[in-house]
Design an enzyme around this catalytic site. Sequence first.
Site, short mmCIF file in Angstrom:
data_model
loop_
_atom_site.label_atom_id
_atom_site.label_comp_id
_atom_site.label_asym_id
_atom_site.label_seq_id
_atom_site.Cartn_x
_atom_site.Cartn_y
_atom_site.Cartn_z
N GLY A 196 0.82 -1.21 0.00
CA GLY A 196 0.00 0.00 0.00
C GLY A 196 0.85 1.25 0.00
O GLY A 196 1.94 1.29 0.58
N VAL A 201 29.29 -4.96 20.73
CA VAL A 201 29.89 -5.71 19.62
C VAL A 201 30.17 -4.69 18.51
O VAL A 201 29.26 -4.02 18.04
CB VAL A 201 28.94 -6.82 19.12
CG1 VAL A 201 29.52 -7.54 17.92
CG2 VAL A 201 28.66 -7.81 20.24
N HIS A 251 -6.91 -20.94 47.09
CA HIS A 251 -5.76 -21.66 47.62
C HIS A 251 -5.79 -23.10 47.11
O HIS A 251 -6.84 -23.72 47.12
CB HIS A 251 -5.79 -21.65 49.15
CG HIS A 251 -4.69 -22.44 49.76
ND1 HIS A 251 -3.40 -21.97 49.83
CD2 HIS A 251 -4.67 -23.68 50.31
CE1 HIS A 251 -2.63 -22.88 50.40
NE2 HIS A 251 -3.39 -23.94 50.70
N LEU A 294 16.46 -12.11 25.24
CA LEU A 294 16.44 -13.06 26.35
C LEU A 294 15.49 -14.22 26.08
O LEU A 294 15.76 -15.37 26.44
CB LEU A 294 16.07 -12.36 27.66
CG LEU A 294 17.09 -11.30 28.12
CD1 LEU A 294 16.66 -10.67 29.44
CD2 LEU A 294 18.49 -11.86 28.25
C1 LIG Z 1 10.53 -12.10 17.99
C2 LIG Z 1 9.45 -11.17 18.47
C3 LIG Z 1 8.68 -11.53 19.55
C4 LIG Z 1 7.67 -10.69 20.00
N1 LIG Z 1 6.93 -11.11 21.07
C5 LIG Z 1 5.96 -10.30 21.53
C6 LIG Z 1 5.14 -10.73 22.61
O1 LIG Z 1 5.31 -11.82 23.15
N2 LIG Z 1 4.16 -9.91 23.02
C7 LIG Z 1 3.95 -8.68 22.46
O2 LIG Z 1 3.04 -7.96 22.88
N3 LIG Z 1 4.69 -8.26 21.41
C8 LIG Z 1 5.68 -9.04 20.94
N4 LIG Z 1 6.41 -8.64 19.87
C9 LIG Z 1 6.10 -7.32 19.27
C10 LIG Z 1 4.87 -7.41 18.38
O3 LIG Z 1 5.10 -8.37 17.37
C11 LIG Z 1 4.55 -6.06 17.77
O4 LIG Z 1 4.44 -5.10 18.79
C12 LIG Z 1 3.26 -6.10 16.98
O5 LIG Z 1 3.31 -7.05 15.96
C13 LIG Z 1 2.95 -4.73 16.38
O6 LIG Z 1 1.76 -4.79 15.67
P1 LIG Z 1 1.46 -3.82 14.45
O7 LIG Z 1 0.10 -4.16 13.99
O8 LIG Z 1 1.76 -2.43 14.82
O9 LIG Z 1 2.54 -4.19 13.33
P2 LIG Z 1 3.03 -5.54 12.67
O10 LIG Z 1 2.62 -6.72 13.43
O11 LIG Z 1 4.49 -5.36 12.42
O12 LIG Z 1 2.24 -5.60 11.30
C14 LIG Z 1 2.46 -4.67 10.29
C15 LIG Z 1 2.02 -5.27 8.99
O13 LIG Z 1 2.03 -4.25 7.99
C16 LIG Z 1 2.48 -4.80 6.78
N5 LIG Z 1 2.96 -3.71 5.94
C17 LIG Z 1 4.00 -2.88 6.16
N6 LIG Z 1 4.10 -1.97 5.17
C18 LIG Z 1 3.09 -2.23 4.31
C19 LIG Z 1 2.65 -1.64 3.10
N7 LIG Z 1 3.25 -0.57 2.59
N8 LIG Z 1 1.59 -2.18 2.48
C20 LIG Z 1 0.94 -3.25 2.99
N9 LIG Z 1 1.30 -3.84 4.13
C21 LIG Z 1 2.36 -3.34 4.79
C22 LIG Z 1 3.56 -5.76 7.21
O14 LIG Z 1 3.82 -6.73 6.21
C23 LIG Z 1 2.93 -6.37 8.46
O15 LIG Z 1 2.17 -7.50 8.14
C24 LIG Z 1 7.42 -9.46 19.37
C25 LIG Z 1 8.18 -9.09 18.25
C26 LIG Z 1 9.18 -9.93 17.80
C27 LIG Z 1 9.97 -9.52 16.60
#
Ligand SMILES: Cc1cc2nc3c(=O)[nH]c(=O)nc-3n(C[C@H](O)[C@H](O)[C@H](O)COP(=O)(O)OP(=O)(O)OC[C@H]3O[C@@H](n4cnc5c(N)ncnc54)[C@H](O)[C@@H]3O)c2cc1C
Length: 467
Positions: A115, A238, A446, A187
């Site tokens: 998008g 690093v 409990h 972690l």
């Molecule tokens: C390894 C890891 C573990 C995590 N564990 C946790 C957890 O346990 N609990 C927690 O709360 N959070 C966790 N997080 C963080 C969490 O994943 C994010 O905070 C969350 O996904 C954010 O949601 P969002 O909807 O803002 O964005 P996202 O989930 O990043 O989604 C954004 C979407 O937009 C799409 N997109 C981007 N640009 C465009 C475009 N121009 N056109 C169309 N589509 C587009 C992307 O492809 C993606 O699908 C973790 C993150 C990682 C990397």
Amino acid sequence: MASYDLVIIGTGPGGYVCAIRAAQLGMKVAVVERKSTLGGTCLNIGCMPSKALLYASELYEEAGHSFAKMGITVSAPKIDIPQMMTFKQQGIDGNVKGVDFLMKKNKVDVVMGTGKVLGAGRVEVKAADGKTQVLETKNIVIATGSDVTRLKGIEIDEKRIVSSTGALSLDKVPEKMIVVGAGVIGLELGSVWRRLGAEVTVVEFLDRILPGMDGEVAKSFQRILEKQGFAFKLSAKVTGVDSSGKRLKAQVEPAAGGAVETLEADVILVAVGRVPYTEGLGLKEAGVVLDERNRVKTDAHFATSVPGIYAIGDVVAGPMLAHKAEDEGVACAEILAGQAGHVNYDVIPGVVYTTPEVAAVGKTEEELKQAGVAYTVGKFPFTANGRAKVNQTTDGFVKILADAKTDRVLGVHIIGREAGEMIHECCVLMEFGGSAEDLARTCHAHPTRSEAVKEAALAVGKRAIHM
Ligand SMILES: Cc1cc2nc3c(=O)[nH]c(=O)nc-3n(C[C@H](O)[C@H](O)[C@H](O)COP(=O)(O)OP(=O)(O)OC[C@H]3O[C@@H](n4cnc5c(N)ncnc54)[C@H](O)[C@@H]3O)c2cc1C
């Protein structure tokens, strides 16, 4: 040309939840997604796959180390990484299918492609085959999430030098692993591979782990992780990686500068944070202002500098957490429908899903000290909790911070098994402006680990029973 009330770019927890709520409120909604599956970082390469591997590796460790003392004899467990990855993928697929179903159920149009904002009211979508279409809409929500932060001079190849994405898909257990960054993701994924047999060294620039979390909790958690076999190099950075040999050679330097040390590893995980993702979105051309950290700048109602364009989730300020993105999605949809959508940023829990877990909500001691707020501390260790004792899982404690004058609970910090589940009674209490006394007078079943929360609340008034 298709015409909508709302077009949302991105289908992570921010975007897809916003779409559902907006559809519930009667809007005609489309979501745009550039990846081949819905669900964003969280479902595909974040929260969900990491939890599947944390679960599998925890059970592996339990089978190897804890079963015998409970009188369960099993032969030494073996690791089958391809099968573990299949288990992980099945979990991802199940959740992604769930989002597909929810989009259909709520009659949300799904438009696959990248998008781009052409200005208020117009979103161009470029499909993988290069075909473009323009969606007309009353409102746009940017929910494009975040990407991994890269370190200068360290090239991520997702095989040997990996981000969280590569660390979720290693094809074998590394003998030695370096994790750069002692935050939640480092972690958690360090824990996965340590449990599966890797020797894990965490290098952190700051002099502590889990920056932003309560200092006492971080210190205590570090000791627990060290007992589990983690090695930490704090106040260190690093500065480069030599990947020419069979083993990677990382140059590690004191944060303040000084003698360089070389650490060898088979895999290096770079987990130094995440940056907002706005690439190719056309924001500058559309006049959408970013802040000093490249996040989309919004007001308290998620509105950007351009009327009709809103933003939520990781791409805006605030903790990069899935539940924060979800709550913003709901609030934003409600505001668009003329309702009073709202997110209380003072009560957003944060959880580290290791064993034991770490969970927190509200203020840390450091924050209260800095703000000059007088507070009382109530602490209760799991060594004194009957359920934890009987299960022999006594690592950790509950710590409650209450206002010294009013007794209102200002922060709760828990290290312990199931801390991520236990924190929520404290969230509800804090949403209602409750006091430690309220918590202390609430009957807790409990034997449960949650009784430690009640005891910590009693300890605020210096009257814990089992201590
Ligand atoms: C390894 C890891 C573990 C995590 N564990 C946790 C957890 O346990 N609990 C927690 O709360 N959070 C966790 N997080 C963080 C969490 O994943 C994010 O905070 C969350 O996904 C954010 O949601 P969002 O909807 O803002 O964005 P996202 O989930 O990043 O989604 C954004 C979407 O937009 C799409 N997109 C981007 N640009 C465009 C475009 N121009 N056109 C169309 N589509 C587009 C992307 O492809 C993606 O699908 C973790 C993150 C990682 C990397």
